[in-house]
Design an enzyme around this catalytic site. Structure first.
Site, PDB file in Angstrom:
ATOM      1  N   ASN A   1      -0.484  15.952  19.276  1.00 31.82           N
ATOM      2  CA  ASN A   1      -0.743  15.719  17.856  1.00 31.82           C
ATOM      3  C   ASN A   1       0.105  14.574  17.328  1.00 31.82           C
ATOM      4  O   ASN A   1       1.194  14.288  17.842  1.00 31.82           O
ATOM      5  CB  ASN A   1      -0.414  16.967  17.046  1.00 31.82           C
ATOM      6  CG  ASN A   1      -1.501  18.019  17.054  1.00 31.82           C
ATOM      7  OD1 ASN A   1      -1.856  18.579  16.037  1.00 31.82           O
ATOM      8  ND2 ASN A   1      -2.042  18.311  18.229  1.00 31.82           N
TER       9      ASN A   1
ATOM     10  N   TYR B   1       9.348   5.670  28.474  1.00 27.53           N
ATOM     11  CA  TYR B   1       9.726   6.249  29.763  1.00 27.53           C
ATOM     12  C   TYR B   1       8.976   5.576  30.915  1.00 27.53           C
ATOM     13  O   TYR B   1       7.770   5.297  30.820  1.00 27.53           O
ATOM     14  CB  TYR B   1       9.403   7.740  29.794  1.00 27.53           C
ATOM     15  CG  TYR B   1      10.279   8.606  28.917  1.00 27.53           C
ATOM     16  CD1 TYR B   1      11.541   8.198  28.526  1.00 27.53           C
ATOM     17  CD2 TYR B   1       9.831   9.860  28.490  1.00 27.53           C
ATOM     18  CE1 TYR B   1      12.344   8.999  27.729  1.00 27.53           C
ATOM     19  CE2 TYR B   1      10.623  10.677  27.703  1.00 27.53           C
ATOM     20  CZ  TYR B   1      11.883  10.231  27.321  1.00 27.53           C
ATOM     21  OH  TYR B   1      12.670  11.041  26.535  1.00 27.53           O
TER      22      TYR B   1
ATOM     23  N   ASN C   1       1.138   5.476  27.161  1.00 28.70           N
ATOM     24  CA  ASN C   1       2.246   5.372  26.212  1.00 28.70           C
ATOM     25  C   ASN C   1       2.513   3.921  25.823  1.00 28.70           C
ATOM     26  O   ASN C   1       2.829   3.624  24.663  1.00 28.70           O
ATOM     27  CB  ASN C   1       3.504   5.995  26.806  1.00 28.70           C
ATOM     28  CG  ASN C   1       3.428   7.511  26.862  1.00 28.70           C
ATOM     29  OD1 ASN C   1       2.573   8.126  26.217  1.00 28.70           O
ATOM     30  ND2 ASN C   1       4.316   8.118  27.639  1.00 28.70           N
TER      31      ASN C   1
ATOM     32  N   ASP D   1      12.606   7.342  33.554  1.00 31.35           N
ATOM     33  CA  ASP D   1      11.630   8.383  33.244  1.00 31.35           C
ATOM     34  C   ASP D   1      12.325   9.736  33.136  1.00 31.35           C
ATOM     35  O   ASP D   1      13.421   9.947  33.682  1.00 31.35           O
ATOM     36  CB  ASP D   1      10.571   8.436  34.353  1.00 31.35           C
ATOM     37  CG  ASP D   1       9.217   8.892  33.840  1.00 31.35           C
ATOM     38  OD1 ASP D   1       9.150   9.376  32.694  1.00 31.35           O
ATOM     39  OD2 ASP D   1       8.232   8.758  34.584  1.00 31.35           O
TER      40      ASP D   1
ATOM     41  N   LEU E   1       1.942  29.694  15.306  1.00 28.20           N
ATOM     42  CA  LEU E   1       2.336  28.343  15.710  1.00 28.20           C
ATOM     43  C   LEU E   1       3.825  28.208  15.972  1.00 28.20           C
ATOM     44  O   LEU E   1       4.266  27.183  16.509  1.00 28.20           O
ATOM     45  CB  LEU E   1       1.927  27.325  14.641  1.00 28.20           C
ATOM     46  CG  LEU E   1       0.434  27.129  14.433  1.00 28.20           C
ATOM     47  CD1 LEU E   1      -0.019  27.791  13.147  1.00 28.20           C
ATOM     48  CD2 LEU E   1       0.074  25.659  14.412  1.00 28.20           C
ATOM     49  N   ALA E   2       4.632  29.174  15.567  1.00 29.47           N
ATOM     50  CA  ALA E   2       6.084  29.049  15.709  1.00 29.47           C
ATOM     51  C   ALA E   2       6.457  28.938  17.188  1.00 29.47           C
ATOM     52  O   ALA E   2       6.120  29.810  17.987  1.00 29.47           O
ATOM     53  CB  ALA E   2       6.782  30.251  15.080  1.00 29.47           C
ATOM     54  N   ALA E   3       7.135  27.859  17.528  1.00 28.65           N
ATOM     55  CA  ALA E   3       7.513  27.638  18.929  1.00 28.65           C
ATOM     56  C   ALA E   3       8.530  26.510  19.017  1.00 28.65           C
ATOM     57  O   ALA E   3       8.558  25.616  18.173  1.00 28.65           O
ATOM     58  CB  ALA E   3       6.298  27.282  19.770  1.00 28.65           C
ATOM     59  N   GLU E   4       9.340  26.576  20.056  1.00 29.49           N
ATOM     60  CA  GLU E   4      10.116  25.411  20.463  1.00 29.49           C
ATOM     61  C   GLU E   4       9.155  24.522  21.249  1.00 29.49           C
ATOM     62  O   GLU E   4       8.459  24.997  22.153  1.00 29.49           O
ATOM     63  CB  GLU E   4      11.293  25.821  21.338  1.00 29.49           C
ATOM     64  CG  GLU E   4      12.341  26.659  20.618  1.00 29.49           C
ATOM     65  CD  GLU E   4      13.163  25.841  19.640  1.00 29.49           C
ATOM     66  OE1 GLU E   4      13.175  24.602  19.764  1.00 29.49           O
ATOM     67  OE2 GLU E   4      13.783  26.445  18.749  1.00 29.49           O
TER      68      GLU E   4
ATOM     69  N   ASP F   1      -2.063  21.804  25.807  1.00 26.77           N
ATOM     70  CA  ASP F   1      -2.712  21.431  27.066  1.00 26.77           C
ATOM     71  C   ASP F   1      -1.713  21.282  28.205  1.00 26.77           C
ATOM     72  O   ASP F   1      -2.105  21.218  29.372  1.00 26.77           O
ATOM     73  CB  ASP F   1      -3.536  20.149  26.902  1.00 26.77           C
ATOM     74  CG  ASP F   1      -2.713  18.931  26.488  1.00 26.77           C
ATOM     75  OD1 ASP F   1      -1.504  19.058  26.234  1.00 26.77           O
ATOM     76  OD2 ASP F   1      -3.297  17.832  26.390  1.00 26.77           O
ATOM     77  N   GLU F   2      -0.425  21.250  27.896  1.00 31.15           N
ATOM     78  CA  GLU F   2       0.576  21.059  28.942  1.00 31.15           C
ATOM     79  C   GLU F   2       0.653  22.238  29.905  1.00 31.15           C
ATOM     80  O   GLU F   2       1.216  22.115  30.998  1.00 31.15           O
ATOM     81  CB  GLU F   2       1.941  20.764  28.320  1.00 31.15           C
ATOM     82  CG  GLU F   2       1.948  19.470  27.525  1.00 31.15           C
ATOM     83  CD  GLU F   2       3.334  19.036  27.091  1.00 31.15           C
ATOM     84  OE1 GLU F   2       4.282  19.226  27.868  1.00 31.15           O
ATOM     85  OE2 GLU F   2       3.454  18.509  25.973  1.00 31.15           O
TER      86      GLU F   2
END
Length: 348
Positions: free
Chosen positions: A185, A212, A254, A286, A79-82, A131-132
């Site tokens: 999440n 945004y 949003n 935005d 899971l480690a990520a920026e 999902d991005e």
């Protein structure tokens, strides 16, 4: 199982650590403790005999080899990520180094360990993604595991690259991998630079609630505890070489999301002047390349593994707001960290 969890002091990683220990797994939490990590996130398991913490960077090959050699895991959950899109716009280099270079280093360390163990079929390298990587949807449709990749930000591009690396190590070297791609999440311990915690904290402080554009961007919201449950199911029962989309089945714009948070705060912590928190909503420019809509089709994980989300967005948001109200010392301590509380990702 004995699990290595990378990034286990972060938001999603700590939820996985807490859930795994509660479920009876032995867990080694490997985290570099960068700006978004917080060991308070795993305080409830810190003294548990089945938990260990190693401060190390996934880009450090010698450190990763040492972790595998000492702890001899049955699986690694990576899971480690920026992960903050706005930060990736301002400084993409760190995302390339960690999300691509770090994943490569970890794959090679895992492959060395797996080979030394005799290439057991039971070993798993579980890569957790987003999902991005699929890009942006129009008003209809959902992402499936077969949706072509079309990343639009440095963050999503770096995660897409890491997904491809994991699949390549499976097809080329036979490394037993599983992959998951999740929707947005939210929940307890969410680092206070993302939309939901920013809204709650700014509302309480009487500050503007920035949204945004016109607030029409749609996200599929997944309660973090539901996600942790799904991830542990996949690492134990997922089919090798297969990917699983994990979604909350809770789409909201949003603007709708922020309005819901305001209504919950109106009830749980009314403003002193009695006026609604929604008056603090402010529309701002935005961010560059802002994806219009994400929505996940989770039918594969539901059909094959029997998982579906248990928390509706209304219930989850109420739990989240209450958690922030009850845990002010936790988020106040993070307010001084780099970038928290100011606009990022303007593309300037």
């Amino acid at each position: 199982m004995k699990l290595i969890v990378t990034g286990g002091a972060g938001f999603i990683g700590s939820a996985v650590v807490r859930r795994a220990v509660r479920d009876g797994h032995r867990v080694v939490n490997v985290d570099a403790l960068t700006y978004a990590a917080c060991l308070d996130n795993v305080a409830e398991v810190a003294d548990h005999p089945d938990y260990a913490f190693v401060e190390a960077d996934i880009r450090d090959r010698a450190a990763m080899d040492a972790v595998f050699a000492e702890h001899r895991p049955d699986a690694i959950m990576h899971l480690a990520a920026e992960s903050h899109v706005d930060r990736s716009i301002d400084g993409p280099g760190t995302f390339i180094d960690t999300n691509i270079g770090g994943t490569y280093t970890l794959l090679e360390a895992a492959r060395k360990y797996w080979t030394a163990q005799g290439r057991p079929d039971t070993f798993r390298f579980h890569h957790i993604s987003t999902d991005e990587v699929y890009g942006s949807l129009g008003p209809t449709g959902q992402f499936t595991e077969d949706t072509p990749y079309d990343p639009r930000s440095p963050y999503s591009a770096s995660k897409a690259a890491s997904d491809h690396l994991v699949r390549a190590w499976h097809h080329t070297y036979g490394l037993p991998v599983v992959l998951t791609n999740c929707s947005n999440n939210y929940g307890p311990f969410h680092f206070p630079e993302k939309l939901i915690p920013v809204t709650i904290i700014n509302a309480l402080a009487g500050k503007p609630l920035p949204i945004y554009g016109d607030g029409s961007n749609v996200r599929d919201w997944l309660y973090v505890e539901d996600h942790a449950e799904a991830l542990l199911l996949v690492v134990q029962k997922g089919q090798v070489g297969r990917s699983y989309n994990i979604g909350g089945e809770n789409e909201r714009t949003n603007l709708e999301l922020v309005q819901t948070l305001c209504a919950i705060l109106d009830e749980l912590r009314p403003r002193a002047d009695g006026r609604p928190y929604a008056e603090q909503i402010t529309f701002v420019a935005d961010r560059p390349g802002h994806d219009a809509r994400y929505a996940i089709d989770p039918s594969r994980i539901r059909a094959e593994l029997g998982w579906r989300p248990s928390v509706t967005v209304e219930e989850g948001l109420r739990r989240t707001v209450q958690w922030y109200l009850d845990n002010e010392p936790w988020w106040r301590a993070l307010q001084t960290r780099d970038g928290v509380g100011r606009r990022l990702g303007t593309g300037g």
